[in-house]
Design a protein around this motif. Structure first.
Motif, PDB file in Angstrom:
ATOM      1  N   UNK A 219      29.893 -89.222-115.017  1.00 42.98           N
ATOM      2  CA  UNK A 219      29.556 -87.856-115.414  1.00 42.98           C
ATOM      3  C   UNK A 219      28.330 -87.830-116.306  1.00 42.98           C
ATOM      4  N   UNK A 220      28.321 -88.779-117.258  1.00 41.17           N
ATOM      5  CA  UNK A 220      27.223 -88.827-118.220  1.00 41.17           C
ATOM      6  C   UNK A 220      25.899 -89.095-117.502  1.00 41.17           C
ATOM      7  N   UNK A 221      25.919 -90.021-116.588  1.00 39.53           N
ATOM      8  CA  UNK A 221      24.662 -90.400-115.941  1.00 39.53           C
ATOM      9  C   UNK A 221      24.186 -89.271-115.019  1.00 39.53           C
ATOM     10  N   UNK A 222      25.113 -88.527-114.468  1.00 47.54           N
ATOM     11  CA  UNK A 222      24.718 -87.391-113.638  1.00 47.54           C
ATOM     12  C   UNK A 222      24.025 -86.338-114.510  1.00 47.54           C
ATOM     13  N   UNK A 223      24.571 -86.158-115.711  1.00 47.98           N
ATOM     14  CA  UNK A 223      24.007 -85.195-116.656  1.00 47.98           C
ATOM     15  C   UNK A 223      22.592 -85.592-117.065  1.00 47.98           C
ATOM     16  N   UNK A 224      22.438 -86.880-117.416  1.00 54.70           N
ATOM     17  CA  UNK A 224      21.133 -87.383-117.850  1.00 54.70           C
ATOM     18  C   UNK A 224      20.120 -87.241-116.718  1.00 54.70           C
ATOM     19  N   UNK A 225      20.589 -87.554-115.515  1.00 51.60           N
ATOM     20  CA  UNK A 225      19.704 -87.456-114.364  1.00 51.60           C
ATOM     21  C   UNK A 225      19.281 -86.013-114.117  1.00 51.60           C
ATOM     22  N   UNK A 226      20.225 -85.099-114.297  1.00 50.07           N
ATOM     23  CA  UNK A 226      19.913 -83.682-114.154  1.00 50.07           C
ATOM     24  C   UNK A 226      18.836 -83.254-115.135  1.00 50.07           C
ATOM     25  N   UNK A 227      18.983 -83.729-116.379  1.00 49.59           N
ATOM     26  CA  UNK A 227      17.996 -83.470-117.425  1.00 49.59           C
ATOM     27  C   UNK A 227      16.613 -83.960-117.026  1.00 49.59           C
ATOM     28  N   UNK A 228      16.611 -85.240-116.610  1.00 48.37           N
ATOM     29  CA  UNK A 228      15.351 -85.886-116.248  1.00 48.37           C
ATOM     30  C   UNK A 228      14.677 -85.155-115.098  1.00 48.37           C
ATOM     31  N   UNK A 229      15.504 -84.780-114.129  1.00 47.00           N
ATOM     32  CA  UNK A 229      14.948 -84.139-112.938  1.00 47.00           C
ATOM     33  C   UNK A 229      14.317 -82.794-113.294  1.00 47.00           C
ATOM     34  N   UNK A 230      14.967 -82.069-114.211  1.00 46.25           N
ATOM     35  CA  UNK A 230      14.387 -80.765-114.554  1.00 46.25           C
ATOM     36  C   UNK A 230      13.204 -80.924-115.513  1.00 46.25           C
ATOM     37  N   UNK A 231      13.147 -82.062-116.220  1.00 47.15           N
ATOM     38  CA  UNK A 231      12.026 -82.280-117.135  1.00 47.15           C
ATOM     39  C   UNK A 231      10.788 -82.786-116.412  1.00 47.15           C
ATOM     40  N   UNK A 232      10.989 -83.441-115.272  1.00 47.74           N
ATOM     41  CA  UNK A 232       9.883 -84.097-114.577  1.00 47.74           C
ATOM     42  C   UNK A 232       9.546 -83.426-113.280  1.00 47.74           C
ATOM     43  N   UNK A 233       9.248 -82.183-113.329  1.00 46.08           N
ATOM     44  CA  UNK A 233       9.065 -81.501-112.058  1.00 46.08           C
ATOM     45  C   UNK A 233       7.839 -82.010-111.327  1.00 46.08           C
ATOM     46  N   UNK A 234       6.840 -82.470-112.075  1.00 48.72           N
ATOM     47  CA  UNK A 234       5.603 -82.904-111.419  1.00 48.72           C
ATOM     48  C   UNK A 234       5.707 -84.322-110.878  1.00 48.72           C
ATOM     49  N   UNK A 235       6.610 -85.123-111.455  1.00 48.39           N
ATOM     50  CA  UNK A 235       6.721 -86.511-111.034  1.00 48.39           C
ATOM     51  C   UNK A 235       7.815 -86.684-109.992  1.00 48.39           C
ATOM     52  N   UNK A 236       7.429 -87.274-108.864  1.00 47.99           N
ATOM     53  CA  UNK A 236       8.433 -87.493-107.818  1.00 47.99           C
ATOM     54  C   UNK A 236       8.658 -88.994-107.660  1.00 47.99           C
ATOM     55  N   UNK A 237       9.868 -89.417-107.927  1.00 50.27           N
ATOM     56  CA  UNK A 237      10.204 -90.819-107.731  1.00 50.27           C
ATOM     57  C   UNK A 237      10.490 -91.054-106.245  1.00 50.27           C
ATOM     58  N   UNK A 238      10.208 -92.266-105.786  1.00 48.29           N
ATOM     59  CA  UNK A 238      10.459 -92.599-104.377  1.00 48.29           C
ATOM     60  C   UNK A 238      11.886 -92.260-103.969  1.00 48.29           C
ATOM     61  N   UNK A 239      12.827 -92.490-104.895  1.00 42.53           N
ATOM     62  CA  UNK A 239      14.234 -92.287-104.576  1.00 42.53           C
ATOM     63  C   UNK A 239      14.582 -90.825-104.335  1.00 42.53           C
ATOM     64  N   UNK A 240      13.700 -89.919-104.764  1.00 34.71           N
ATOM     65  CA  UNK A 240      14.056 -88.510-104.612  1.00 34.71           C
ATOM     66  C   UNK A 240      13.251 -87.816-103.512  1.00 34.71           C
ATOM     67  N   UNK A 241      12.344 -88.563-102.878  1.00 31.88           N
ATOM     68  CA  UNK A 241      11.465 -87.945-101.882  1.00 31.88           C
ATOM     69  C   UNK A 241      12.088 -88.023-100.491  1.00 31.88           C
ATOM     70  N   UNK A 242      12.142 -86.905 -99.833  1.00 37.60           N
ATOM     71  CA  UNK A 242      12.629 -86.856 -98.454  1.00 37.60           C
ATOM     72  C   UNK A 242      11.538 -87.362 -97.519  1.00 37.60           C
TER      73      UNK A 242
END
Lengths: 139, 288
Positions: free
Chosen positions: B47-70
């Protein structure tokens, strides 16, 4: 006195939860000390010892093999890795898994002893450091 | 009384089988309880890591990690989680059926499928049906550790990074309750982080080192925790499936014993009646 709620969790389970007056952790950019009302911070951890300083001044040490530290003003979460990690260990594990797959499918015996031994040595070295620190009277 | 002895032996052997199945049922029951506890223990981290990831994802809108690119899908990989041991009812076969169907669907779209396997049963199954196996992990035991599956995860994430596969799915048996286990497919890569609305406007973390580098670690850990969750959930499913299978085996053994006992009693009764009539007949012949 303001306190800090500390949660140390690992993928396999909960390790520690309680109030503390301060927390020290081996962050990627150097050791950090987190006092109550610290600004929100997110950082990775290196293998080492997380120390939780309780209100009565005593310290509880926890060994982590790396991980992530999340700080909010009154809440600190350590997402600990139980296993020692790092590129080498991960590569070794990946190689072992691949070799295993090949061996399984060919029905042959796998040769992953070296990778395994390497992993154990790194782990043992870090544990040794940790134990040494625990035993030293100057702590 | 020719058949009686044979029936007696048969009853004894069925009784022995029943003893075994009953013992396995009891063992599976207690193991299931512990596996469920383990599932609960792993939840805070996930749960915690999902939360942190959610935070990171909303903070880094300009940065796309390979793992998140379709990416356009040319090749996919399935990580299939099975048990190490059998005698667990339809648990593994149900999962494999889902896997085979999914693989066929991809093949129909001209997409190749690679597999990575966790558990002895899936390894022997895919050895039989063939296919490219990227990595395996087995002999996890009753208490699977994260370190036991790290290797196979690394193989998959590497394959994704190299562009060898464009999508990674996780197939495992979900533990719904003691009676129900459901094979489920979840997408592992690319990661679709759950974004929390309105978080960004209030506050943000200080990132150390950079948010991009942190993203790397958090994503990797997130994937690992997802796989680990699936593995322990599969272990709980395995035990409950075994428990149910062994319970019905014990019940069936009981029924067979009942039927055999009836036949035995009838045979005994018949032989007594026969002996009596012979004695009576003999006595009548002498006195007559």
């Amino acid at each position: 006195m303001a306190t800090l709620h500390v949660d140390i969790v690992a993928a396999e389970g909960h390790i520690y939860s309680g109030d503390a007056s301060m927390l020290f952790a081996p962050a990627a950019m150097g050791e950090v000390g987190i006092a109550p009302r610290h600004a929100p911070l997110l950082t990775t951890l290196k293998p080492g010892t997380v120390r939780v300083k309780l209100a009565d001044g005593s310290e509880l040490p926890f060994f982590v093999g790396g991980g992530i530290l999340e700080v909010q003003p009154h809440l600190v979460t350590v997402l600990a890795d139980t296993a020692l990690r790092g590129e080498d260990a991960d590569e070794a594990a990946a190689a072992a898994s691949k070799a295993e797959a090949e061996a399984k499918l060919a029905g042959a015996k796998s040769e992953m002893d070296i990778a395994k031994a390497n992993e154990e040595v790194t782990m043992a070295a870090a544990r040794y450091e940790f134990v040494k620190k625990l035993k030293s009277p100057t702590r | 009384m020719a058949g009686a002895k044979e029936i007696r032996t048969k009853i004894k052997s069925v009784k022995n089988t029943q003893k075994i199945t009953r013992a396995m049922e009891k063992v599976a029951m207690s193991k299931m309880r512990r596996a469920q506890e383990r599932m609960a223990r792993a939840r805070p981290y996930a749960e915690k890591i999902r939360l942190v990831l959610g935070h990171l994802a909303s903070a880094n809108l300009e940065y796309k990690h390979t793992y998140t690119v379709e990416r356009p899908v040319k090749r996919v990989a399935y990580l299939i989680v099975s048990s190490d041991r059998g005698l667990a009812g339809g648990l593994n076969m149900n999962a494999f059926r889902v896997a085979v169907r999914a693989i066929k669907e991809w093949k129909d779209q001209n997409v190749d499928v690679d597999v990575a396997l966790i558990g002895n049963k899936s390894i022997s199954f895919f050895r039989r049906i063939g296919g490219t196996v990227l990595g395996t992990a087995n002999q996890l035991g009753d208490k699977p550790q994260l370190s036991q599956v790290l290797g196979v995860i690394k193989v998959l994430t590497d394959a994704y990074r190299n562009g060898q596969v464009d999508r990674v799915f996780l197939l495992s048996t979900e533990f719904v309750n003691t009676m129900t286990q459901k094979p489920t497919i979840r997408q592992l890569l690319p990661v679709v982080p759950v974004k929390e609305e309105g978080l960004l406007s209030h506050w943000d973390y200080i990132y150390e080192p950079s948010s991009a580098e942190l993203m790397d670690t958090v994503l990797q850990r997130y994937i690992e925790s997802q796989v680990y969750q699936a593995v322990i959930e599969n272990a709980a499913s395995e035990q409950s499936a075994r428990m149910v299978a062994m319970k019905s085996a014990s019940d069936n053994a009981g029924k067979i014993i009942g039927a055999l006992q009836l036949t035995y009693n009838k045979a005994r009764q018949a032989s007594i009646t026969k002996e009596l009539s012979e004695i009576v007949g003999g006595a009548a012949a002498i006195s007559g």
